[in-house]
Motif scaffolding. Structure first.
Motif, short mmCIF file in Angstrom:
data_model
loop_
_atom_site.label_atom_id
_atom_site.label_comp_id
_atom_site.label_asym_id
_atom_site.label_seq_id
_atom_site.Cartn_x
_atom_site.Cartn_y
_atom_site.Cartn_z
N ILE A 115 0.72 -1.24 -0.05
CA ILE A 115 0.14 0.56 -0.04
C ILE A 115 0.69 1.11 0.17
CG2 ILE A 115 -1.57 1.54 1.23
CD1 ILE A 115 -3.33 -1.12 1.97
N ALA A 116 1.83 1.09 1.15
CA ALA A 116 2.83 3.06 1.20
C ALA A 116 3.60 2.72 -0.33
CB ALA A 116 4.18 2.06 1.91
N HIS A 117 4.03 1.47 -0.81
CA HIS A 117 4.96 1.40 -2.30
C HIS A 117 3.47 2.38 -3.68
CE1 HIS A 117 9.03 0.43 -1.49
NE2 HIS A 117 7.77 -0.21 -0.88
N ILE A 118 1.93 2.18 -3.28
CA ILE A 118 1.31 2.38 -4.62
C ILE A 118 1.38 3.89 -3.98
CG2 ILE A 118 -0.75 2.32 -5.13
CD1 ILE A 118 -0.67 -0.61 -4.89
N THR A 119 0.62 3.74 -3.07
CA THR A 119 0.15 5.57 -2.39
C THR A 119 1.33 6.72 -1.56
OG1 THR A 119 -0.26 5.23 -0.04
CG2 THR A 119 -2.40 4.30 -1.91
N GLY A 120 2.19 6.20 -1.28
CA GLY A 120 3.51 6.43 -0.60
C GLY A 120 2.98 7.16 0.54
N MET A 175 -5.16 7.52 0.83
CA MET A 175 -4.57 6.72 0.74
C MET A 175 -5.07 5.50 -0.49
SD MET A 175 -3.30 3.86 4.00
CE MET A 175 -5.30 2.89 3.78
N ALA A 176 -5.44 6.40 -1.77
CA ALA A 176 -6.44 5.56 -2.82
C ALA A 176 -5.83 5.85 -3.87
CB ALA A 176 -7.61 5.62 -2.10
N ASP A 187 -6.25 -0.71 -7.47
CA ASP A 187 -6.38 -2.05 -6.52
C ASP A 187 -6.71 -1.38 -5.03
OD1 ASP A 187 -4.77 -3.67 -8.61
OD2 ASP A 187 -2.70 -3.11 -7.95
N ILE A 188 -6.55 -0.47 -5.13
CA ILE A 188 -7.09 0.24 -3.56
C ILE A 188 -8.23 0.00 -3.99
CG2 ILE A 188 -7.05 2.00 -1.72
CD1 ILE A 188 -4.27 0.37 -2.06
N PHE A 189 -9.06 0.44 -4.64
CA PHE A 189 -10.65 1.02 -4.70
C PHE A 189 -11.47 -0.86 -4.60
CE2 PHE A 189 -9.74 5.30 -5.61
CZ PHE A 189 -11.03 5.90 -4.55
N GLU A 190 -10.51 -1.33 -5.94
CA GLU A 190 -11.30 -3.51 -5.44
C GLU A 190 -10.96 -3.83 -4.46
OE1 GLU A 190 -9.41 -4.88 -8.86
OE2 GLU A 190 -10.46 -4.40 -10.23
N ALA A 191 -9.33 -2.89 -3.06
CA ALA A 191 -10.15 -4.13 -2.03
C ALA A 191 -11.11 -3.50 -1.52
CB ALA A 191 -8.27 -4.16 -1.83
N ALA A 192 -10.66 -2.35 -1.57
CA ALA A 192 -12.75 -1.64 -0.77
C ALA A 192 -13.33 -1.51 -1.16
CB ALA A 192 -11.40 0.14 -0.25
#
Length: 499
Positions: A115-120, A175-176, A187-192
């Motif tokens: 998540i950090a590598h995607i969103t910072g 964070m998305a 990836d974030i929105f699908e997981a959420a």
């Protein structure tokens, strides 16, 4: 022609107007209530919009030729709205406790480092996406009625222009947002299990959304030719207003919160940033990033000391016609000159921010004796804030920072004592800037560039960023502070298990 910066804060908004040379003219401020309870921390988005209209109207009555307004805002807080843009619920603040379970779900699905590598961002429930998930789970009727999801910056821009767009830096606070590809993360929105189409369109910081609508023109008194600009997250605007445009300079925001904002000329080491809970945010200059290292109590700790410990000194300062801060500084100097206070103050009076992100941490004052004065405690509080920033500086050391000086903004930048202390302790030159409100200046700078008043940010800075005094570090004082810092960095680990 005039330009304005509209700064949406947690407890109020202000509209500040500048002339075509970037000279400050006037500002209007309106506040709005925040509701804090054990179950939630909320704010009424409609009240924010009402304050926006009122503050703009006050300025438009004086300066009807405002050509552009840049909107900057605090982050994280979001609101779901219906087709007409009306809020469907009170907006949850970043401090709201809801979303913890949902954040854990995201970590379990995607992994914290991923998540950090995607969103910072190191995952935390303060960010929007976890709380949006909470809304969907616990208030399904609200989510079903939702047609758009806004953070406060794009909420205001939408109501002023009818355009749903959000700048990259504010989008990051959800964070998305994918900070490398500069788009919403699938990836974030699908997981959420959240529909990303509900979010505003991401755009570069400083992008014109359009001209003000007829309705908003009537509400504010502005011309329908007035352009509205999506500026940025407030900390990014402050970095712009401080004239920091590359990795050689960082910003010291000496306001209620103490914030160190370094600039990176390329993506920093995310794994290093992860360890210290440091956010990585796309900057206004393509390819560059900023990070936030901060303490919840900067000027707030000085205010606590004044209101709680130094009541008599405040009265005496008033009789002399000077600020209580100046009075305490002079009082200390008369007793000890520039000697360190001998106190160790852990400035976690509102919890610990980076590099701990420990909201349960408490403040501590160590080393008190019967001879300790209010001026000693005030000086110790100043030192504690700076030790905490030095701690953050050490945690950032291997992330890729290479700044050689700091530009200081905010009310604390007007204290020569505090500025010299920071220069000595951090071992870096500190240049105080004239403006106390760099965020508003940065917002106006980006607005001026967007509407063609300034050719670029360098031109805008030449007009609007004014340096006052540079404080040079002194080797002998740095060495003395270093010895004390070696004790200070153990205080959190010694106190935390007890509190």
């Amino acid at each position: 022609m005039k330009i304005a910066g509209l700064d949406i804060g947690t407890t109020g908004c202000k509209c500040t107007v500048f002339d075509d040379q970037g000279k400050y003219l006037a500002k209007a401020y309106r506040d709005y209530p925040v509701t804090r309870a054990v179950t939630g921390h909320e704010i009424d988005a409609s009240a924010i919009m009402g304050a926006v209209y009122a503050s703009i109207r006050e300025m438009a009555e004086k300066y009807p030729d405002i050509a552009g307004i840049g909107v900057t805002s605090f982050g994280e807080t979001f609101v779901c709205v219906d087709e007409a843009g009306n809020p469907l619920h009170p907006a949850m603040l970043y401090t709201d406790p809801r979303g913890q379970e949902e954040c854990r779900e995201l970590i379990e699905k995607l992994g914290g480092h991923n998540i950090a590598h995607i969103t910072g961002l190191r995952p935390h429930e303060m960010y929007s996406i976890s709380k949006i998930m909470w809304i969907k789970k616990h208030c399904p009727e609200i989510y079903a009625s939702t047609r758009r999801i806004f953070l406060m910056g794009d909420y205001v821009v939408y109501h002023l222009t009818g355009k749903a767009q959000i700048d990259y830096s504010l989008a990051t606070r959800t964070m998305a947002f994918d900070i490398k590809n500069l788009c919403w993360s699938r990836d974030i929105f699908e997981a959420a299990d959240i529909d990303s189409n509900l979010m505003s369109e991401p755009v570069p910081s400083g992008t014109i959304a359009g001209v003000i609508t007829q309705k908003s023109a009537q509400m504010t008194g502005l011309s329908t030719d007035t352009k509205i600009v999506s500026v940025s997250h407030d900390q990014v605007a402050a970095a712009v207003g401080a004239g920091a445009f590359d990795g050689t300079v960082a910003v010291d925001g000496a306001g209620t919160v103490e914030c160190l904002t370094p600039i990176y000329d390329e993506l920093p080491d995310i794994d290093v940033m992860y360890e210290g809970y440091f956010s990585v945010v796309p900057y206004v200059i393509p390819g560059k990033y900023v990070a936030y290292a901060f303490s919840y109590t900067g000027g707030a700790l000085m205010q606590w000391c004044v209101e709680t410990i130094a009541k008599e000194e405040k009265k005496l300062a008033g009789e002399q016609g000077i600020s209580v801060n100046e009075y305490l500084e002079k009082m200390y100097d008369g007793l000890h000159h520039e000697e360190p206070s001998g106190l160790l103050v852990l400035p976690h009076f509102a919890g610990a921010a980076t590099p701990y992100m420990d909201t349960g941490s408490k403040g501590a004052v160590l080393g008190l004796t019967t001879a300790t004065t209010a001026a000693d405690i005030y000086r110790g509080c100043m030192e504690g804030v700076v030790y905490e920033m030095y701690l953050n500086l050490q945690a950032l050391k291997h992330s890729g920072i290479h700044f050689q000086k700091l530009h200081a903004t905010g009310g604390g930048a007007h204290s020569a004592v505090w500025m010299q202390m920071k220069a000595d302790m951090l071992n870096l030159p500190m240049t105080a800037l004239k403006t106390a409100d760099a965020g508003t200046v940065g917002s106006a700078m980006l607005t001026g560039v967007a509407i063609g008043l300034f050719s670029d940010l360098a031109d805008a800075a030449a007009h609007m960023v004014e340096e006052t005094v540079t404080y040079v570090p002194r080797k002998e004082m740095h060495e003395r502070y270093q010895k004390i810092y070696e004790r200070y960095r153990q205080v959190y680990h010694a106190v935390r298990p007890l509190m």
